[in-house]
Design a protein around this motif. Structure first.
Motif, mmCIF file in Angstrom:
data_model
loop_
_atom_site.group_PDB
_atom_site.id
_atom_site.type_symbol
_atom_site.label_atom_id
_atom_site.label_comp_id
_atom_site.label_asym_id
_atom_site.label_seq_id
_atom_site.Cartn_x
_atom_site.Cartn_y
_atom_site.Cartn_z
ATOM 1 N N ASP A 61 -7.280 -0.787 -7.176
ATOM 2 C CA ASP A 61 -6.924 0.318 -6.288
ATOM 3 C C ASP A 61 -7.029 -0.146 -4.839
ATOM 4 O O ASP A 61 -8.054 0.032 -4.189
ATOM 5 N N ILE A 62 -5.962 -0.788 -4.353
ATOM 6 C CA ILE A 62 -5.992 -1.356 -3.008
ATOM 7 C C ILE A 62 -5.145 -0.558 -2.015
ATOM 8 O O ILE A 62 -4.983 -0.965 -0.868
ATOM 9 N N GLY A 63 -4.633 0.574 -2.446
ATOM 10 C CA GLY A 63 -3.854 1.426 -1.553
ATOM 11 C C GLY A 63 -4.762 2.121 -0.548
ATOM 12 O O GLY A 63 -5.835 2.626 -0.904
ATOM 13 N N VAL A 64 -4.361 2.120 0.725
ATOM 14 C CA VAL A 64 -5.158 2.738 1.785
ATOM 15 C C VAL A 64 -4.254 3.497 2.753
ATOM 16 O O VAL A 64 -3.082 3.167 2.917
ATOM 17 N N ALA A 65 -4.828 4.506 3.379
ATOM 18 C CA ALA A 65 -4.207 5.127 4.550
ATOM 19 C C ALA A 65 -4.763 4.380 5.748
ATOM 20 O O ALA A 65 -5.960 4.096 5.817
ATOM 21 N N VAL A 66 -3.907 4.038 6.695
ATOM 22 C CA VAL A 66 -4.292 3.231 7.848
ATOM 23 C C VAL A 66 -4.093 4.030 9.127
ATOM 24 O O VAL A 66 -3.060 4.683 9.300
ATOM 25 N N GLU A 67 -5.077 3.959 10.001
ATOM 26 C CA GLU A 67 -4.933 4.456 11.368
ATOM 27 C C GLU A 67 -5.321 3.304 12.278
ATOM 28 O O GLU A 67 -6.408 2.743 12.142
#
Length: 106
Positions: A61-67
């Motif tokens: 699970d390497i999906g991320v939301a990035v800011e």
């Protein structure tokens, strides 16, 4: 092909169950315009949080939301995949889809 680079001052990641504000030595956003499409990625060097790198190295699970915030103060947001490099205390984030807040400089 047009390639743009932006040095980053802040990189934050989140998943549904966690949030991280990365400590790093250098982070750079690259945006590539080619054949009418736009892709983006972030290279991050000198990541201080080894447990974070280990978490992603051992997970599917390497999906991320990035800011991200550029050195100039522009805030950018998007989704991507976090690819850690434990040996070099580094990571790459491969963006997926739009990068909110981005507009070409050319």
């Amino acid at each position: 092909m047009i390639v743009e680079h932006y040095d980053l001052a802040v990189v934050r990641l989140s998943q549904p169950d966690a949030r991280w504000s990365l400590g790093f030595e250098r982070a750079r956003l690259t945006v590539i315009h080619e054949y009418g499409t736009r892709s983006w990625y972030i290279d991050i060097d000198g990541i201080a949080d080894r447990p974070l790198l280990e978490r992603f190295a051992g997970s599917e699970d390497i999906g991320v939301a990035v800011e991200a915030v550029t050195i100039g103060g522009r805030t950018l947001k998007g989704d991507g995949f976090f690819h850690p490099n434990l040996r070099h205390a580094a990571a790459a984030i491969r963006g997926v889809g739009e990068l909110e807040g981005y507009s070409p400089t050319r």
